[in-house]
Scaffold this active site. Sequence first.
Site, mmCIF file in Angstrom:
data_model
loop_
_atom_site.group_PDB
_atom_site.id
_atom_site.type_symbol
_atom_site.label_atom_id
_atom_site.label_comp_id
_atom_site.label_asym_id
_atom_site.label_seq_id
_atom_site.Cartn_x
_atom_site.Cartn_y
_atom_site.Cartn_z
ATOM 1 N N ASP A 173 -6.673 7.105 12.471
ATOM 2 C CA ASP A 173 -4.862 7.511 12.374
ATOM 3 C C ASP A 173 -4.822 8.621 11.676
ATOM 4 O O ASP A 173 -3.907 9.435 11.820
ATOM 5 C CB ASP A 173 -4.582 5.985 11.806
ATOM 6 N N ASP A 232 0.673 -1.187 0.094
ATOM 7 C CA ASP A 232 -0.051 0.160 0.188
ATOM 8 C C ASP A 232 0.848 1.260 0.002
ATOM 9 O O ASP A 232 0.529 2.107 -0.721
ATOM 10 C CB ASP A 232 -0.958 0.117 1.197
ATOM 11 N N ARG A 258 1.297 6.808 17.244
ATOM 12 C CA ARG A 258 0.942 7.865 16.080
ATOM 13 C C ARG A 258 1.813 9.221 16.296
ATOM 14 O O ARG A 258 2.490 9.747 15.364
ATOM 15 C CB ARG A 258 -0.461 8.021 15.879
#
Lengths: 403, 403, 403, 403
Positions: A125, A16, A96
């Site tokens: 996210d 991805d 994150r």
Amino acid sequence: MADVNKVVLAYSGGLDTSVILKWLQETYACEVVTFTADLGQGEEVEPARAKARTLGVKEIYIEDLREEFVRDFVFPMFRANAIYEGEYLLGTSIARPLIAKRLVEIANQTGADAVSHGATGKGNDQVRFELGAYALKPGIKVIAPWREWDLTSRERLLAYAEQHAIPIERHGKKSPYSMDANLLHISYEGGILEDPWAEAEESMWRWSVAPEQAPDQPVYIELSFAQGDVVALDGEAMSPATVLATLNKIGGAHGIGRLDIVENRYVGMKSRGCYETPGGTILLKAHRAIESITLDREAAHLKDELMPRYASLIYNGYWWSPERRMLQSMIDASQAPVNGVVRLKLYKGNVSVVGRKSDDSLFDASIATFEDDAGAYDQKDAAGFIKLNALRMRIAAARGRSA
Amino acid sequence: MADVNKVVLAYSGGLDTSVILKWLQETYACEVVTFTADLGQGEEVEPARAKARTLGVKEIYIEDLREEFVRDFVFPMFRANAIYEGEYLLGTSIARPLIAKRLVEIANQTGADAVSHGATGKGNDQVRFELGAYALKPGIKVIAPWREWDLTSRERLLAYAEQHAIPIERHGKKSPYSMDANLLHISYEGGILEDPWAEAEESMWRWSVAPEQAPDQPVYIELSFAQGDVVALDGEAMSPATVLATLNKIGGAHGIGRLDIVENRYVGMKSRGCYETPGGTILLKAHRAIESITLDREAAHLKDELMPRYASLIYNGYWWSPERRMLQSMIDASQAPVNGVVRLKLYKGNVSVVGRKSDDSLFDASIATFEDDAGAYDQKDAAGFIKLNALRMRIAAARGRSA
Amino acid sequence: MADVNKVVLAYSGGLDTSVILKWLQETYACEVVTFTADLGQGEEVEPARAKARTLGVKEIYIEDLREEFVRDFVFPMFRANAIYEGEYLLGTSIARPLIAKRLVEIANQTGADAVSHGATGKGNDQVRFELGAYALKPGIKVIAPWREWDLTSRERLLAYAEQHAIPIERHGKKSPYSMDANLLHISYEGGILEDPWAEAEESMWRWSVAPEQAPDQPVYIELSFAQGDVVALDGEAMSPATVLATLNKIGGAHGIGRLDIVENRYVGMKSRGCYETPGGTILLKAHRAIESITLDREAAHLKDELMPRYASLIYNGYWWSPERRMLQSMIDASQAPVNGVVRLKLYKGNVSVVGRKSDDSLFDASIATFEDDAGAYDQKDAAGFIKLNALRMRIAAARGRSA
Amino acid sequence: MADVNKVVLAYSGGLDTSVILKWLQETYACEVVTFTADLGQGEEVEPARAKARTLGVKEIYIEDLREEFVRDFVFPMFRANAIYEGEYLLGTSIARPLIAKRLVEIANQTGADAVSHGATGKGNDQVRFELGAYALKPGIKVIAPWREWDLTSRERLLAYAEQHAIPIERHGKKSPYSMDANLLHISYEGGILEDPWAEAEESMWRWSVAPEQAPDQPVYIELSFAQGDVVALDGEAMSPATVLATLNKIGGAHGIGRLDIVENRYVGMKSRGCYETPGGTILLKAHRAIESITLDREAAHLKDELMPRYASLIYNGYWWSPERRMLQSMIDASQAPVNGVVRLKLYKGNVSVVGRKSDDSLFDASIATFEDDAGAYDQKDAAGFIKLNALRMRIAAARGRSA
């Protein structure tokens, strides 16, 4: 379309983000810098270098952030006993802000004017990455391909990859789940989990054995705390990342830390998630136990009352906000006396506290005892204590207020 | 010494409250009314009648309060997901307000001007009994013998009993622990537990087997909720007390619900307590699970933020206070849609939620899905959502505020 | 551009919403239904009918909502003593949910599939209108022309009006301020107020005289409360809207209720606003005063601790959310005993409480007195009360914890 | 009666504490050390020396604590914008912890084993003195004569004074009010105030003129803040005590800071109090104003939500508790950017903010403007912001939940 010269991409090396890499180059005609971090996700990060090179990347950052992650993010969060919605240990959320910080720092170093990530437009996210980036570098451009492009199905994505000669690894079957992992946890979403009535398949879980498969003998461990953080396991000093990795291994072997919940995302929807957090589950239990003997009652209650808000801030992506830092100041101010040792029993999914001791203990057996306390506590004081605490209710009742 | 004509005593029929009974008669030269309640403690209450008669009591109240206890006290508390200090399910705390209420009602019926109880001057129970009594009948006199008399050692108490021909049961050894039980739990304090480093002995636990001794096969159960309360087990409708008793049995058989903590008493000291709450442990987990799909996010978070305060109110004895009732109004106002079924797996101490479903579910797979959502959610909205949520931090960062 | 058949527009009859009306017809080729409400803004609403007709509107709703506004929105909010950021009485915020509700109801009646309003994309009002509309009718389309069109300057707007023969009233100079008014307040933004160091011009204020110009004699008034709401002024029963209108008149004449603040908008920026809230300022002071003698201490403190959150919910547009309604349940549950009379002195900008009385008063002079209290309160109880409240701190200090 | 060798008495030099001094000597046959502090109460403290000597005191402490009082107690409290029950500025409460601290320190210096004070058994001050003393020196004995002796009427007290040749000052009439004063305020209780419907007499007020008697011309002042504390008035740097004293003078001359309330005491009763806090009233208003442009929204809201709890802690006497210090850490962590100047208008009882400016201002006119903002803010972002904030409510409404 914004004018972009150079973009720092949070790059895993997988399909991805490789597609994103190429798409950024094509769509924005810009240079891409890749950033790949080892946060303990359990996959090699070094292979990302060759892949990035193949895709024409000149500036490649590959970093081992495990110690920083646990020391500066996981441990401060555990000082708060943070749990989101009564269950979730915030494993994804807490990674994150560190990635956002490094993206911005690398942008500053490389003169990039944008950052990019592979999070979708439906999840938390994207919010966590972007709130962090904006808070740290207000003029930064953020590119979130999943919100922009038209590669909205697996088929299109694969077609794009083939067109652009991006290698698609076909060893084994692709997992039906969307997963995220770091030293604190591994998570699963999607697939059959989208039906909240369906039980997760045993084959899904990767970090822990089923309690049924765990050893028939319990294991006892001792965790030593200094100022609220674990500093040793069974008397052996360990770095933050080492202690968490070790607890993951022990906990996972004993079937500890599986969780299956429906949670409320910040973007407004409910979603089903399964999590394995072996070390974190042990850590939370142990931290509460050491606080139970070292922390003042009202200090503990104040922490408990503010914990849900603190947890929501982290879940929602506000690690770098002033209010999270204010709460952290308050929490950290309480942890100086949180020192001592907790003894735990691990057995087939259970974490049981069986002992706690501390030189800073406020537990006073001479007062609490059912035996004669030699005058340490005057029971008659309780009468006045109760009388005055009842006074407002007595006055109200005397005025006919129904209780 | 206050002038007392008639006193209602919370009477268990055991040695301690029998001594209190006699001591009240002697010390206050007053009539004693006894009140003995079956709250599911697992001991017969009827034998208290003969004992009370022997001691000259004329008005004897023996009541089965199990349904009222669970329906009007335990269930409302579980609607709040109440836990004290992150661990304790408030098993003792929640029984006291009902006893206080009945003491006062019986005082009103019998024309008594005082109530009395067997709680010591160091614990929380005296506060719970007395705050309840004062809130419900402001002019009541409360006699707490343990704070008044000089029978401050076991020896003196036994001597007093012998002097006054109070039968001392000598079958078996007296437990070294101070215990309390009702349909929600059984608790242990004292003895070796006064050393918080000492592990509780296996022989102490009475309601549950050790996880090691539990069956090797898990059991699955389904709990049905209506407006936040359990109404059926595996599809079979059950009264509140029945469902809790049944869950205690199943949970206990699977080693569920043991707890070992150091808690902060309202009177200011820390104390070690061990608890078995098999049914309650299952109930809490299930209630959170059904809320997870039926409750709005902010409604759930508001409940979570106020829960520690609500739990403290109950722990501290403020069930009958206006602030507890205000919070209850708020909590109950949220429970109308909390309907549906939760499926749980019980195995050797673990309670795992494996499924939840509801006609009132807010879980919307068509929005949450990782697959194509046919436009149910516009991912581009997320960009604006994040941008505006970040605005205040961007302005601050642009002014040079360090994040 | 979304496909719209019929849209209900919140229509004031002024230039801006007339332009919007025309723009909607042109842009969406849809029918427009106008809704004009009298919320006590002090301008005639009936003229909007002719204007709407001229612009080709067939379905015209003109309504007097003053009583509903005060009874169902303003009064419930004042039960909470709601103030945003320590100062702002939420005058604009509280009107929006009612307008949103009527827009949706009219959409349902007229078969409209969209609603529209004249709020800009920078302010709070767009959020309040739209959150309300979405909460009440989830499939509704919302058209916010200020976020869509290109009439982004006054000049373009006027040009559009001229092109489309929309009458531009030129009597008098246009105010340099953006204003909003209803029975609760009038607000001013923009113009020189955009410099937070600049003092507002005296000529700006419309509802109140300057304190300097107010009468040299104070006036005394008495407000009667029933269940937390004002029901009479100086003994004369009045409807909600009448009492608020009357207090506005009296308060304005005495220079009461001016406010000049910098506030934090929900969309992320700070903005300067000036407000006149004469009646509301009196009402808040009086409500706190009647609560001071009728409300239990902890009930009052619970309300105070949750008030900022409640106020933020209203400010941010969440009137129709489940969490606002939960909090309202809690607040309303406290107001049954909030009955009685408050006496106030109004003088040149000051509102002073000078007396309060109630049949539900919890003020007990016989206990509070500095004189002999005939045994109503035993001062010795205080010693035990203090001792036990200090116990945890004493134990900590004895362990060497620095206070 | 406890065995006491030496006691440190908080001694004002007035009749009551002189009687206490003698009573302590007689009752406990112990040495008395006197401690008299100038906290800005407006009375000379030096005369207490001669009086104490006359009564045989050898160790006499007379201290000017005004700067410490304002710098270390008043200013930290104002950083929190602390108000108790929506109205009270905590003038009495905030002085007690400093006195408690000095009593304990003097006890340590002089080898005293007890401290004593003149607060009654019905009020809050006994709690504040004693919680402070216990928290700072856990083994200290506290003697509260008003809870112990039988001098329970004015007559008995005067008789005791005459018997023991304690001089009774008879110049002027004794005030009918119980008063307390320090640099922050003066308070009045008792007398006709015990009827909450009775208006306070004009003759009672001592620090301020009535608004009616204040100058007909307003005065403008500018207060400069550094890290949340006032550091200059009209550009002139001033010490904490000087700035507060000066504001008291200016404020009092303009009729500012009178308050008449019924408050809830910690010991359980309601009591009527009147207060004059001229400088504090100005200070609070100014601090909120400087925060309004320099503090982040969520930081400000977090402070607002915790303020009532912080205020209660101070009111109830918990200044020296760990939870107050935790909250202080959080509050102080927010104040670094609270710098700048506030301009205020004072007129006949009114304090109006008319301007505020700061190099740390977060007010961004280029974003907030109603004029063209040159792209600083994209109004289209608001649509997504609202859509996602509405999502949970839309899903619920689509499921038929009534809003």
